[in-house]
Design a protein around this motif. Structure first.
Motif, mmCIF file in Angstrom:
data_model
loop_
_atom_site.group_PDB
_atom_site.id
_atom_site.type_symbol
_atom_site.label_atom_id
_atom_site.label_comp_id
_atom_site.label_asym_id
_atom_site.label_seq_id
_atom_site.Cartn_x
_atom_site.Cartn_y
_atom_site.Cartn_z
ATOM 1 N N PHE B 128 0.828 -1.212 0.000
ATOM 2 C CA PHE B 128 0.000 0.000 0.000
ATOM 3 C C PHE B 128 0.863 1.263 0.000
ATOM 4 O O PHE B 128 0.633 2.184 -0.791
ATOM 5 C CB PHE B 128 -0.964 0.023 1.187
ATOM 6 C CG PHE B 128 -1.784 1.287 1.230
ATOM 7 C CD1 PHE B 128 -2.754 1.528 0.271
ATOM 8 C CD2 PHE B 128 -1.557 2.258 2.200
ATOM 9 C CE1 PHE B 128 -3.493 2.712 0.262
ATOM 10 C CE2 PHE B 128 -2.283 3.441 2.206
ATOM 11 C CZ PHE B 128 -3.257 3.664 1.240
ATOM 12 N N LYS B 157 -3.632 -6.667 -5.829
ATOM 13 C CA LYS B 157 -4.161 -5.822 -4.763
ATOM 14 C C LYS B 157 -3.158 -5.611 -3.633
ATOM 15 O O LYS B 157 -2.249 -6.393 -3.434
ATOM 16 C CB LYS B 157 -5.391 -6.475 -4.140
ATOM 17 C CG LYS B 157 -6.485 -6.831 -5.104
ATOM 18 C CD LYS B 157 -7.662 -7.386 -4.323
ATOM 19 C CE LYS B 157 -8.503 -8.318 -5.118
ATOM 20 N NZ LYS B 157 -9.569 -8.913 -4.316
ATOM 21 N N ASN B 158 -3.403 -4.566 -2.876
ATOM 22 C CA ASN B 158 -2.743 -4.389 -1.588
ATOM 23 C C ASN B 158 -3.789 -3.837 -0.643
ATOM 24 O O ASN B 158 -4.860 -3.407 -1.099
ATOM 25 C CB ASN B 158 -1.552 -3.433 -1.698
ATOM 26 C CG ASN B 158 -1.975 -2.076 -2.190
ATOM 27 O OD1 ASN B 158 -2.826 -1.422 -1.593
ATOM 28 N ND2 ASN B 158 -1.403 -1.634 -3.300
ATOM 29 N N SER B 159 -3.511 -3.818 0.633
ATOM 30 C CA SER B 159 -4.505 -3.277 1.564
ATOM 31 C C SER B 159 -3.985 -3.234 2.989
ATOM 32 O O SER B 159 -3.047 -3.929 3.351
ATOM 33 C CB SER B 159 -5.771 -4.132 1.558
ATOM 34 O OG SER B 159 -5.452 -5.438 1.970
ATOM 35 N N ASN B 167 -8.981 -5.004 5.132
ATOM 36 C CA ASN B 167 -8.739 -4.453 3.794
ATOM 37 C C ASN B 167 -9.589 -3.230 3.472
ATOM 38 O O ASN B 167 -9.904 -2.990 2.306
ATOM 39 C CB ASN B 167 -8.988 -5.533 2.720
ATOM 40 C CG ASN B 167 -8.155 -6.769 2.961
ATOM 41 O OD1 ASN B 167 -7.089 -6.689 3.569
ATOM 42 N ND2 ASN B 167 -8.628 -7.905 2.511
ATOM 43 N N PHE B 168 -9.939 -2.446 4.503
ATOM 44 C CA PHE B 168 -10.789 -1.268 4.256
ATOM 45 C C PHE B 168 -10.104 -0.273 3.309
ATOM 46 O O PHE B 168 -10.740 0.361 2.478
ATOM 47 C CB PHE B 168 -11.144 -0.589 5.576
ATOM 48 C CG PHE B 168 -12.126 0.553 5.430
ATOM 49 C CD1 PHE B 168 -13.488 0.298 5.349
ATOM 50 C CD2 PHE B 168 -11.702 1.873 5.353
ATOM 51 C CE1 PHE B 168 -14.403 1.340 5.196
ATOM 52 C CE2 PHE B 168 -12.597 2.921 5.204
ATOM 53 C CZ PHE B 168 -13.953 2.646 5.130
ATOM 54 N N ILE B 169 -8.776 -0.140 3.452
ATOM 55 C CA ILE B 169 -8.030 0.798 2.613
ATOM 56 C C ILE B 169 -7.047 0.028 1.729
ATOM 57 O O ILE B 169 -6.402 -0.910 2.193
ATOM 58 C CB ILE B 169 -7.257 1.808 3.489
ATOM 59 C CG1 ILE B 169 -8.251 2.682 4.263
ATOM 60 C CG2 ILE B 169 -6.316 2.676 2.664
ATOM 61 C CD1 ILE B 169 -7.583 3.678 5.196
ATOM 62 N N GLY B 170 -6.942 0.409 0.490
ATOM 63 C CA GLY B 170 -5.985 -0.256 -0.393
ATOM 64 C C GLY B 170 -6.120 0.232 -1.816
ATOM 65 O O GLY B 170 -6.888 1.153 -2.108
ATOM 66 N N THR B 171 -5.328 -0.358 -2.689
ATOM 67 C CA THR B 171 -5.421 -0.002 -4.110
ATOM 68 C C THR B 171 -5.270 -1.262 -4.968
ATOM 69 O O THR B 171 -4.792 -2.286 -4.504
ATOM 70 C CB THR B 171 -4.310 0.988 -4.546
ATOM 71 O OG1 THR B 171 -3.035 0.335 -4.478
ATOM 72 C CG2 THR B 171 -4.277 2.231 -3.685
ATOM 73 N N PHE B 172 -5.698 -1.143 -6.198
ATOM 74 C CA PHE B 172 -5.356 -2.126 -7.215
ATOM 75 C C PHE B 172 -4.060 -1.656 -7.861
ATOM 76 O O PHE B 172 -4.050 -0.632 -8.545
ATOM 77 C CB PHE B 172 -6.464 -2.227 -8.269
ATOM 78 C CG PHE B 172 -7.727 -2.838 -7.746
ATOM 79 C CD1 PHE B 172 -7.838 -4.213 -7.652
ATOM 80 C CD2 PHE B 172 -8.784 -2.055 -7.323
ATOM 81 C CE1 PHE B 172 -8.995 -4.796 -7.154
ATOM 82 C CE2 PHE B 172 -9.941 -2.628 -6.820
ATOM 83 C CZ PHE B 172 -10.042 -4.005 -6.731
#
Lengths: 384, 384
Positions: B128, B157-159, B167-172
């Motif tokens: 992330f 993904k990450n989170s 995993n509320f916050i993350g990005t592809f």
């Protein structure tokens, strides 16, 4: 023998940038049509976050009325949330945490909507939290300044500042939609009105000579706050911006970034002047500096320099501030360190755009510091 | 008349997942070849962040030696940075700030590299920060557990967790490369060794019956820690995972997410058991629950249920924990709220995968709570 699996795919993006007036008037169906377009859920959860700079007339009630009127499609979870806009919002991660909390508390999901109404800084900060909550909630941007309507608001980035470095943290996250509402421009102050023109001048200089001359020929109209001329400027600038993004390397995996003409110095000046200059004002100085540098490097002639600088001056931009001054072996924090920081932020080799004609930019990979010093002196002593 | 500009583009992604042994042995050129492939800069800045769970033998010195040996291409900025792995790393934003600081302090740019060596949680958290610093620094993942090598580590993904939500916050953010080094598997404890098999069983159940039977037929070999059989499992599972991502909707703009079979309950159980269950262990229970639910819904017969549950039990997985129990009108935090949280995280309508045969999943959009209760009781009373 090396064993591997290859992963290869493309991610398609599509969004529209609408041009309208009075977006929250119930007769204006653009917004509700965007929200109801995707039929996965009949009624979409919505949060509206608005820049305190645009809280005028009765806009909060107007937004609430709009959502109530279209409540068959829109589930407004809270009254519009007012945040203080301007660059300072990007220096405060508490704001990002607050937005995460709003998203969590209101059970906003990846198919819900957040609308951000405001200047570029608010759109950037809100955009970062919205893009990273649940790995991306849908964001509708409603930019309210010239600068955000013609430039950052129609693009694919968001960011916040960290370690006093501009845009240190952020993502490439295209918006779900953008609505440029020119009625917001009516209440801009002088600095906001003129501030956004520098990015339009930039795009004209590197991509479209006709657009530069359109600006030059309409200076009086801009000074007279002619809203129709400004709408034309915004439309064409947004169009050039959008075409540039889609034509090459939208998420900037490479090193070249032509839209950042004049920006290495502009970013550094924003930091050095501690926010005294707006982004647009800093960009005007950054462009002037690189235009003069292009002249001293023999890429363009002096008439072009005068033409460009006079346009900036007539549009009430400064072309020099004392923070431009530096010495060759500077040890304090000064302009020349902006070159290195710019390279680091982009990554890879140094790639800075210079001008070879009006409407035509090209990349150089080296900056001659003594010519840069000479360019600063030229701006300092420029006689209008 | 509505005026708009359309923006449309695709962003291409490409990465390789390498399968090797002893990645930091100087005779192994996979890593240095990845780093030197892109010729933009001759020598690339590098940070290595490593899970304390894999600090065995002399790995730190091995990494330093590797970078020194290839110093013509690699500029290792600091000795490898050791972080405590495991789920807790995802609950602590201080870790993310620390990684931002490392990136800033070492002038890591978008064309530099960060290597993350460890289990899925460490890869998620480091991922992330790396994905959001400068809007994305290059990440090479070296997953070290069965679970991360066959599943999360090869994905996009990450989170991090926020508000106690997984995993509320993350990005592809696809990695730059992945290196699966099976020598790390030699020192896994029992829980880590078996834990990752549940995701492989999942992929077999929904996508490839032959793969499920391969696992079933090799239970003894897995129990005997046969590394070659585990390598085969990881390769095929990673392959199925990678193909799934590229075949449909890599960044999950839609609602369907077949790879999350069994995961709505698994995610909730991880929270309810406060980390007592690993992700893989929770997935085994989540799958068992949805398999039994599929039976009570009339989608599959009892032989399939027994077949699947026996595989889990023989591989030492639990299929029941007391946290599964709930009441229809539960007011406390219990399993059934996991359905709603799962829907919110994905967005859109409820879409949960069930089984109609071994090797074949399908989506349902409704869960019958009384059948779910019955399924929990079935698992509670299951006689092996």
């Amino acid at each position: 023998m090396v064993y591997f699996i290859e992963q290869k795919f493309s991610v398609p993006y599509y969004y529209k940038i609408f041009f309208t007036k009075y977006v929250f008037n119930i007769k204006n169906e653009i917004l509700v049509n965007i929200i109801k377009k995707d039929l996965i859920l009949e009624r979409k959860k919505l949060l509206v976050i608005i820049d305190n700079g645009v809280i005028k007339n009765d806009i909060i009630n107007e937004i609430i009325n709009y959502c109530n009127y279209y409540s068959k499609f829109i589930d407004l979870k809270e009254n519009p949330i007012i945040l203080k806009g301007g660059e300072s919002i990007k220096n405060n991660f508490d704001i990002n945490n607050y937005i995460y909390e709003l998203i969590n508390k209101n059970n906003i999901c990846r198919h819900s909507f957040v609308i951000a109404v405001g200047g570029g800084s608010l759109l950037d900060s809100v955009g970062f939290s919205v893009a990273t909550a649940h790995r991306g909630v849908r964001l509708i941007r409603i930019p309210t300044t010239v600068l955000s309507q013609n430039d950052s608001g129609v693009g694919v980035k968001n960011s916040i500042n960290y370690f006093s470095k501009k845009n240190f943290i952020g993502t490439f996250s295209p918006p779900y939609s953008v609505i440029n509402d020119s009625s917001f421009l009516l209440s801009l102050n002088d600095r906001e009105w003129f501030g956004g023109i520098s990015e339009a001048i930039k795009v004209g200089l590197i991509k479209d000579a006709n657009f530069f001359y359109f600006i030059k020929n309409n200076i009086k109209n801009f000074i007279n706050k002619d809203i129709e001329i400004m709408e034309k400027l915004i439309y064409r600038c947004a169009e050039l911006h959008v075409n540039h993004i889609s034509s090459a390397d939208p998420f900037e995996f490479g090193s070249s970034r032509p839209l950042d003409f004049g920006h290495w110095a502009a970013h550094k000046l924003e930091t050095l002047t501690k926010g005294r200059l707006s982004h647009g004002e800093a960009v005007a100085i950054g462009i002037s500096l690189d235009v003069v540098y292009s002249y001293f490097s023999g890429f363009i002639n002096i008439d072009i320099v005068n033409d460009i600088i006079n346009v900036f001056l007539e549009l009430k931009f400064l072309i020099y501030v004392p923070e431009l001054d530096f010495e060759i072996n500077d040890v304090g924090d000064s302009l020349i360190f902006g070159i290195k920081e710019f390279q680091e932020h982009l990554g890879g080799n140094l790639t800075i755009m210079m001008l070879k004609n009006i409407g035509e930019g090209f990349n150089v990979s080296y900056i001659d510091i003594s010519l840069l010093l000479k360019s600063v002196k030229f701006l300092k002593n420029f006689k209008y």
